[in-house]
Design an enzyme around this catalytic site. Sequence first.
Site, PDB file in Angstrom:
ATOM      1  N   HIS A  97      48.157  29.573  33.328  1.00  0.00           N
ATOM      2  CA  HIS A  97      48.905  30.667  32.715  1.00  0.00           C
ATOM      3  C   HIS A  97      50.355  30.611  33.208  1.00  0.00           C
ATOM      4  O   HIS A  97      50.689  31.224  34.221  1.00  0.00           O
ATOM      5  CB  HIS A  97      48.288  32.016  33.086  1.00  0.00           C
ATOM      6  CG  HIS A  97      46.888  32.198  32.598  1.00  0.00           C
ATOM      7  ND1 HIS A  97      45.807  31.542  33.148  1.00  0.00           N
ATOM      8  CD2 HIS A  97      46.392  32.979  31.604  1.00  0.00           C
ATOM      9  CE1 HIS A  97      44.705  31.909  32.510  1.00  0.00           C
ATOM     10  NE2 HIS A  97      45.028  32.779  31.575  1.00  0.00           N
ATOM     11  N   GLU A 102      33.587  55.699  40.796  1.00  0.00           N
ATOM     12  CA  GLU A 102      32.812  54.680  41.515  1.00  0.00           C
ATOM     13  C   GLU A 102      33.521  53.332  41.570  1.00  0.00           C
ATOM     14  O   GLU A 102      33.504  52.655  42.602  1.00  0.00           O
ATOM     15  CB  GLU A 102      31.428  54.500  40.867  1.00  0.00           C
ATOM     16  CG  GLU A 102      30.441  55.601  41.166  1.00  0.00           C
ATOM     17  CD  GLU A 102      30.533  56.763  40.190  1.00  0.00           C
ATOM     18  OE1 GLU A 102      29.741  57.710  40.309  1.00  0.00           O
ATOM     19  OE2 GLU A 102      31.420  56.708  39.304  1.00  0.00           O
TER      20      GLU A 102
END
Length: 664
Positions: free
Chosen positions: A29, A412
Site C-alpha cells: 500500500h 466491549e
Amino acid sequence: MAASVSHDAMANAIRFLALDAVEKAKSGHPGLPMGMADVATVLWRDVLKFDASDPHWPDRDRFVLSAGHGCMLLYSLLYLTGVGGDKALGIDDIKQFRQVGSRTPGHPEYWCAPGVETTTGPLGQGIATAVGMAIAERMLAARFPSVVDHHTYVIASDGDLMEGVSQEAIGIAGHLKLKKLIVFWDNNGISIDGQVPVLADNIDQVARFQSAGWNSTHIDGHDPKAVLDAIHAAQKSDRPTMIACKTTIGFGLPTHAGTSKAHSDAQGASEVAGARKALNWPYDPFVIPDDILSAWRAVGPKGKAKSDEWRTALAALAPDQRAEFERRQRGELPKDLDQVIDAYKKKLADEKPELATRKAGQAALDVIGAAVPELITSSADLTPSNNTKFKDEKEITPGDFSGRYIHFGIREHGMAAACNGIAVHGGFIPSGASFFCFTDYCRPSLRIAALMKIRVTHVFTHDSIGLGEDGPTHQPVEHLASLRAMPNFYVWRPADSVETVECWQAALKREHSPSILALTRQGLPALRTTHVAENLCARGGYEISPALGEAQVSIFASGSEVSLAVAAQALLKEKGVAARVVSLPCFPVFFEQPEDYRRSVIGSAKVKVGVEAAVRFGWDAIIGDGPFIGMKSFGESGPYKAVFQHFGITPEAVVEAALARLKA
C-alpha cells in the site's frame, strides 16, 4: 551537510523507500506512506521523544500506525532513524518487504522489528490500542510521577475511523481526558473502492471528535509548519487531540495520486519513474543519498540525552520504588504470590464455600489484587454482574488515575483493545469484563492479543445457558469451542472457588498469552474440599473425583457441569457402576501437556462421556465417539434449573448415556 538537507528531501526518502518496496514485492500500500510522509517527518524529526539505541526505554513516546496497511511508512522511519542499534532494520529488510520470515511483514506485528509498538492492520485496532497506551501512561505517572511523562501519537486512516471500534475508543479517551493522546487523521478522502465522501461516508470527523470531548482541527498535511504548530497546540491541551491532515494519497505519483489506484497496488514502472521525475528523486531503487540518510540518522540519537536524564531520575527514586517500577517493566509477578494463593486455597478447603464462580472470582480478586498491585480490572458497564472490582478499590476518573478500576461503559470491543494497549505499554496487567456471549463484540481485539503474545486476563461471566432468564441472546453455546480454536488463547472455566483462584493464578503466569476466565452466574457446590498445594488447573485437566475400583466410565466436564458429573458419578455408583470424573478447566493447556499425562487423565475406561452446556465441537479429542451431553441449538429463557432440564443436561442424562454405551 546533513543540516542543509531539506524537509522535502527527508520526506521523499520515506516516499521512495515505500514505493520501491511495494514495487519489488508487487504487493503493498504505497498511497498512505507517500501521502503522510510530511506529517511523519515533522513528528519523528522534530517532536517524537525516542532513543534509537534503546527502543524499550519506558518513557519513550509511543507511535502507533493504526493504518497498518501503510506499514512501509513505519518501516522506512525505523530504518532511516536506526531504531534498535545493531538490531535495527537494514536496507535488506526493506527489500524483503512482505516476504516469508522477513522483519517487514505486510502489516506491522508487535516487535517484528525494534520500534513496532503494537500489531495493527485490522482497521480501528491501532487507535483503540493507543487509547489503552495513553491510559497506562496516566496510571503509571500517577504512581511514579518523576519517571513517567510521555505522549502517544497515532496515524489513522479513513478506514480506522469508519470501523465501529474507533467510536468506542474515542468515547473512552474523551471521557477520561487523555490529554497526552494525539491522533493524526490521514484525510485523503480515498479508500480502496474510490472516493469516500461519494461512496460511503460523509461524517464530519472533526465535529465527531469534538462531540466526544476531543480537541480537533483541520490542517494542510503537506505544510510542515502547520503540522508542527498543531502538535505544539495539542501538547498544551487538557484533552486528547485529533488533527485532520488534508493530504493527497500517493503524493507525487503522476497519474495515480489522489485516486484509489494509489491505495493498494504496485504502481508499475512508468508510474514509479514519473514519481521520481516529479519529486526530483533521480536515485536507483532503495538508494538513499548519504546526506539525506545522515540527516535521518542524526534524528535517532537526539533522544539519548533525555533517556540519560530519565535514568538519573530513576536512580534517584527510593530503592523500593525503583525496584517496584523495574519489576513491573520486566513483567515479573510478585515473589510472594504463590504463598498468598496457597494460604487462600487452604482457607477455601476449610470453609467449603458454595458460590457462583463470578462471586468466587470476586473473592479471589480481593486476595490477588492485594498481592499484585499492577493488576488493573474493569468492566463494560456490568460491574455488579461481573464482580471484578477489588474491595474498596478506587475508580479511575478523568482527574485521578491512581485507582485500579476502569469503567469502560458499554464498549466491549474498545475495552479489550484498550486492555491490549495497557499491556503492551508495560507496568500493568489489565483485565476487562463482560458477559461471555459478548466476546462476539470484541473478538478482533482478543485475537490481536493472542497474536501479540501479551498477558491480558479477561473475566467473562454468565458463561452458559446457566444464566437462565436472559435467554438465548445472552446464553453462549458455541463460544467455548470457537475461542478454544484460537491459537495462543486460553479459556479457563473453573468448577468451584478453589479452581477459580487456581485459574486466575495460572492465567497470570502465562506471560505471553491472553486468557479468559469464563465464570457462572448460578451458584455451585464446593468440590475441592481437600487442600492440594499443586495448582491442578494449571495442567488444563485432572481427575477431580476418582472411581472406587477400576473405572468403567469416565465423565469429563468443565465449569458448572463438573458438579453435575460428580452427581452422575454417585448415581452410577448406586447402580454398581464405577465411574471417575475429570475436570477440564482449560482445553488448550491440557493438550499442551506431555502425552503420558494426557493419557493418564483420559484413562482407559470403556465409556467416555463429555458434559458441557455448550456445543460438542472440540470434544472428540477427549471422548472419541463417546456420548456427549450438551447443546445442539441455541438456548431458552427460564430459570436456569428448568433450562438445564429442558435441554437434558442432567446427572440422569449422563447416567442413561453411560449405561446405554456400556450395554452396546
